[in-house]
Scaffold this active site. Structure first.
Site, PDB file in Angstrom:
ATOM      1  N   SER A  77       1.274  -1.497   0.168  1.00 10.48           N
ATOM      2  CA  SER A  77      -0.008  -0.010   0.009  1.00 10.48           C
ATOM      3  C   SER A  77       0.895   1.536   0.397  1.00 10.48           C
ATOM      4  O   SER A  77       2.195   1.226   0.333  1.00 10.48           O
ATOM      5  CB  SER A  77      -1.091  -0.161   1.116  1.00 10.48           C
ATOM      6  OG  SER A  77      -0.214   0.827   2.601  1.00 10.48           O
ATOM      7  N   ILE A  78       0.055   2.527  -0.272  1.00 18.75           N
ATOM      8  CA  ILE A  78       0.834   3.548   0.128  1.00 18.75           C
ATOM      9  C   ILE A  78       1.222   4.089   0.455  1.00 18.75           C
ATOM     10  O   ILE A  78       2.449   5.101   0.892  1.00 18.75           O
ATOM     11  CB  ILE A  78       0.229   4.549  -1.053  1.00 18.75           C
ATOM     12  CG1 ILE A  78       0.372   5.648  -1.581  1.00 18.75           C
ATOM     13  CG2 ILE A  78      -1.813   5.182   0.147  1.00 18.75           C
ATOM     14  CD1 ILE A  78       0.028   7.045  -2.671  1.00 18.75           C
ATOM     15  N   LYS A  79       0.946   3.633   2.157  1.00 20.90           N
ATOM     16  CA  LYS A  79       1.291   3.895   3.434  1.00 20.90           C
ATOM     17  C   LYS A  79       2.598   3.154   3.530  1.00 20.90           C
ATOM     18  O   LYS A  79       3.079   3.502   4.822  1.00 20.90           O
ATOM     19  CB  LYS A  79      -0.046   3.647   4.350  1.00 20.90           C
ATOM     20  CG  LYS A  79      -0.966   3.853   3.702  1.00 20.90           C
ATOM     21  CD  LYS A  79      -1.437   5.531   4.383  1.00 20.90           C
ATOM     22  CE  LYS A  79      -2.987   6.240   4.141  1.00 20.90           C
ATOM     23  NZ  LYS A  79      -3.011   7.172   4.419  1.00 20.90           N
ATOM     24  N   ASP A  80       3.104   2.567   3.019  1.00 21.18           N
ATOM     25  CA  ASP A  80       4.348   1.795   3.081  1.00 21.18           C
ATOM     26  C   ASP A  80       5.488   3.641   3.216  1.00 21.18           C
ATOM     27  O   ASP A  80       6.279   3.430   3.764  1.00 21.18           O
ATOM     28  CB  ASP A  80       5.432   1.024   2.483  1.00 21.18           C
ATOM     29  CG  ASP A  80       4.389  -0.400   2.685  1.00 21.18           C
ATOM     30  OD1 ASP A  80       3.634  -0.719   3.553  1.00 21.18           O
ATOM     31  OD2 ASP A  80       4.892  -0.919   1.306  1.00 21.18           O
TER      32      ASP A  80
END
Length: 325
Positions: A42-45
């Site tokens: 995910s982009i939250k990485d």
């Protein structure tokens, strides 16, 4: 030999993929930025490791400490990757509407998960925000990340995601479409892209049950706009500090049903197994397609992978219970 020293070094530089079948009646070129290619899918990485290192520099997080966060799941994963690298403990609070896959994945990588009720006010002691904040006061050497108001969130996208999009499109991007949750992604990208070209349109995707669209249009925080919805990762019942409404040209609301159905279409028609909010972003774009021309280059940010929603949007029984199919 070709290798990296830690999984977190694989974060970023995610690909752009052209959409074809779903968008065949749209004259513009539609490109999906697949953030599921990050190691935690995910982009939250991107923001996880950055917010940890920012806290370390400020002396808010010390050796042997505990990271605490309220999350819909993906930020918890991103933070957990950083916690594993640096040797921190990790606790997350999550609303009970989130998929079981997200909960199980977090537990699998050693995160303590505390499930909270969804249908409570943000300032209720039982809300996932309140419980996380309170834990910080009780646990020694702990740090509550608060991705909603932690400006390292949007700075990460200003420094990484935005520049990647600009480089990948050779500066030809005309529209950015992104779901708005914490607001870090859309604001950070907009900060960079509008600095490069002030004419780039930034379209935020909101959901029914969220305050964003009305607040953007009127400046009024209307509690009547707040009610429960099934789409994960977008919309809010608070106004996070990461959202800069002056950089967002338009908010488009998408129903839970439209988002869920489009998520399934992405898998069947484009071969992209994407998360629920990805379908909402595409559905929102299609609602706005009359505003696009053949010269437009549109980038849609697709935040995560569909494997986290197998028991929900990709499950026929769940879809039937919601009256979506």
């Amino acid at each position: 030999m070709q290798y990296v020293n830690h999984i977190t070094e694989l974060i970023g530089n995610t690909p752009l993929v052209k959409l074809n079948n779903i968008t065949e009646d749209i004259p513009a070129t539609i490109l999906a930025k697949l953030e599921s290619f990050n190691p935690g899918h995910s982009i939250k990485d991107r923001i996880g490791i950055r917010m940890i290192e920012d806290a370390e520099k400020k002396g808010l997080l010390k050796k042997g400490g505990t990271i605490i966060e309220s999350t819909s799941g993906n930020t918890g994963m991103g933070l957990a990757l950083g916690a594993i690298k640096k040797g921190y403990k990790m606790i997350v609070t999550m609303p009970d509407k989130m998929s079981s896959e997200k909960i199980d994945i977090l537990k699998a990588i050693g995160v303590e998960v505390i499930i909270t009720p969804t249908n409570v006010d943000s300032d209720d002691p039982k809300s996932y925000y309140s419980i996380a904040k309170n834990m910080q006061t009780k646990i020694k050497n702990s740090f509550y990340v608060n991705q909603y108001d932690n400006l390292a969130n949007r700075i990460t996208h200003y420094e990484t995601t935005g520049p990647e999009i600009w480089k990948q499109t050779k500066g030809k991007i005309t529209h950015l479409v992104a779901g708005v949750g914490t607001g870090g992604t859309i604001t950070g990208c907009a900060m960079f892209l509008k600095k490069k070209n002030k004419n780039i349109k930034i379209w935020g995707i909101d959901t029914y049950g969220s305050v964003y669209q009305k607040f953007h249009q009127t400046g009024i925080f209307d509690k009547k706009e707040i009610y429960s919805y099934t789409t994960e990762g977008i919309g809010e019942d608070i106004i996070p500090k990461n959202v800069d409404f002056t950089l967002i040209d338009h908010f488009e609301k998408v129903t839970d049903k439209a988002g869920a159905i489009m998520t399934r279409r992405l898998a069947r028609e484009e071969g992209i197994l994407a998360g629920n909010s990805c379908g909402s972003a595409v559905a929102g774009l299609i609602q706005l397609k009359e505003q696009l021309t053949k010269n437009d280059i549109v980038v849609i940010i697709m935040p995560d992978h569909g494997s986290r929603y197998i028991g929900k949007v990709y499950n026929d029984e769940w879809m039937k219970k919601q009256n979506f199919i």
